[in-house]
Design an enzyme around this catalytic site. Structure first.
Site, PDB file in Angstrom:
ATOM      1  N   GLY A   9       4.713 -19.806  16.422  1.00 13.82           N
ATOM      2  CA  GLY A   9       5.464 -19.029  17.389  1.00 13.82           C
ATOM      3  C   GLY A   9       6.285 -17.942  16.731  1.00 13.82           C
ATOM      4  N   LEU A  32       1.695 -26.919  16.227  1.00  5.93           N
ATOM      5  CA  LEU A  32       1.987 -28.317  15.946  1.00  5.93           C
ATOM      6  C   LEU A  32       3.272 -28.719  16.650  1.00  5.93           C
ATOM      7  CD1 LEU A  32       1.232 -28.355  12.101  1.00  5.93           C
ATOM      8  CD2 LEU A  32      -0.353 -28.722  14.018  1.00  5.93           C
ATOM      9  N   CYS A  96       6.840 -31.471   4.867  1.00  2.80           N
ATOM     10  CA  CYS A  96       6.067 -31.030   6.032  1.00  2.80           C
ATOM     11  C   CYS A  96       4.770 -30.368   5.588  1.00  2.80           C
ATOM     12  CB  CYS A  96       6.897 -30.069   6.873  1.00  2.80           C
ATOM     13  SG  CYS A  96       6.073 -29.544   8.395  1.00  2.80           S
ATOM     14  N   CYS A 193      13.987 -27.471  10.454  1.00  2.14           N
ATOM     15  CA  CYS A 193      13.703 -27.154  11.852  1.00  2.14           C
ATOM     16  C   CYS A 193      14.180 -28.222  12.827  1.00  2.14           C
ATOM     17  CB  CYS A 193      12.205 -26.916  12.035  1.00  2.14           C
ATOM     18  SG  CYS A 193      11.171 -28.371  11.758  1.00  2.14           S
TER      19      CYS A 193
END
Length: 340
Positions: A9, A32, A96, A193
């Site tokens: 995004g 995701l 991640c 995040c």
């Protein structure tokens, strides 16, 4: 090439998808879904999924959502909390990338018949004449993200593409604007995040039992008290409540006694780092001169790798246990590990 683009995004992944479309590849976008909790970081939210979907529509490519919240909790969030509870300093972006983006998502993409996974990371993959893959810094040194990719090896690099790695951030935004992409001026997200901005202590407090203890100086004298050792990290200057004389830094953490030691900056200096979880991009280096980078945007310093030991030519502030130490040969990332 049939490519699956990880569309967060943001502007980088939007332009990564656009460039692959321009190159004539069969492109599919996927976002995701990683975190279901509150976040103020500009990432992993419902609006980010919508931004990615709208950009995919502009590019006329399919777009899907992979729900990996359980994997993310197991691979990233739980280790993040456990690390602070054990007086270590984690790097969730690394975990991640390791376990989710270029682990779980890459495996799923290959199982679905895709040839490669692409992302908006600012890094470059090159294939040498001998067939081995090299991982290099992104063209924009200020935005380079190779540091958080140190764990990638030949298997992963053979299937990964970084389409914006040869662009500066300004060039990425210019290309997005020229296409009229809705993400062209979107602000960048924060590193963690899943934690609301400036709210790490509250996030950890809700998930760990507080272990209050004492703050001591280098001689062991008590200079203060704290409400929980998970609030501290090696090298921390502010937030410990000790403001007597010269600036004090956290120099040591004893999880067993919940003791925080503070001292002057010189007490942090070290000329050697011991690494755990050492990995190499193209193969073991043996004993070799390297450039050592200890933070995501720090300047690298000369050193030498000797087994698990990194010996620095110039003493530098101590690296917090759990932090990534990336090793370079000029602009090529050759390996790295985690500070013991």
């Amino acid at each position: 090439m049939k490519a699956l683009v990880l569309m967060s995004g943001g502007v980088d992944s939007s332009v990564a998808a656009a460039r692959l479309v321009d190159a004539g590849h069969d492109v599919t976008g996927v976002t995701l879904r990683l975190w279901g909790g509150d976040t103020g970081s500009g990432c992993c939210g419902v609006s980010d999924v919508e931004d990615a979907r709208r950009v995919a529509a502009q590019l006329d490519i399919p777009h899907y959502v992979f729900n990996l919240t359980d994997d993310f909790a197991t691979s990233v969030v739980e280790p993040f909390v456990d690390a602070y509870d054990q007086a270590r300093t984690p790097n969730p972006c690394v975990e991640c990338n390791r376990g989710i983006k270029f682990g779980r998502a890459l495996d799923r993409a290959l199982a679905l018949g895709f040839d490669a996974v692409a992302s908006g990371h600012h890094a470059r993959v090159e294939r040498g004449r001998d067939g081995t893959y090299r991982l290099r810094r992104g063209a924009d040194r200020a935005k380079d993200q190779s540091y958080v990719l140190y764990m990638l090896g030949q298997r992963e690099l053979a299937r990964i593409r970084f389409p914006v790695g040869d662009l500066t951030k300004a060039e990425v935004r210019a290309q997005a604007a020229a296409r009229g992409l809705r993400t062209a001026t979107k602000p960048e997200s924060m590193d963690v995040c899943f934690v609301a901005r400036r709210d790490r202590r509250a996030f950890l407090a809700a998930r760990t039992e507080p272990r209050p203890g004492t703050i001591v100086d280098l001689d062991g004298g008590v200079v203060g008290r704290h409400g929980g050792i998970s609030a501290f990290t090696i090298g921390q200057r502010r937030g410990h409540g000790v403001a007597v004389g010269e600036p004090r830094y956290v120099t040591a953490l004893d999880v067993g006694t919940a003791t925080v030691t503070v001292g002057p900056r010189v007490a942090l200096l070290r000329d050697e780092i011991t690494l755990d979880e050492v990995s190499f991009v193209r193969g073991p280096l043996g004993s070799a001169p390297v450039l050592v980078q200890t933070r995501a945007h720090a300047d690298p310093v000369p050193g030498r790798l000797d087994g698990r030991q990194v010996r620095l030519e110039t003493p530098t502030p101590r690296v917090a246990p759990g932090q990534v130490v990336a090793l370079y040969d000029d602009d090529e990332l050759v390996g790295g590990g985690v500070a013991a």
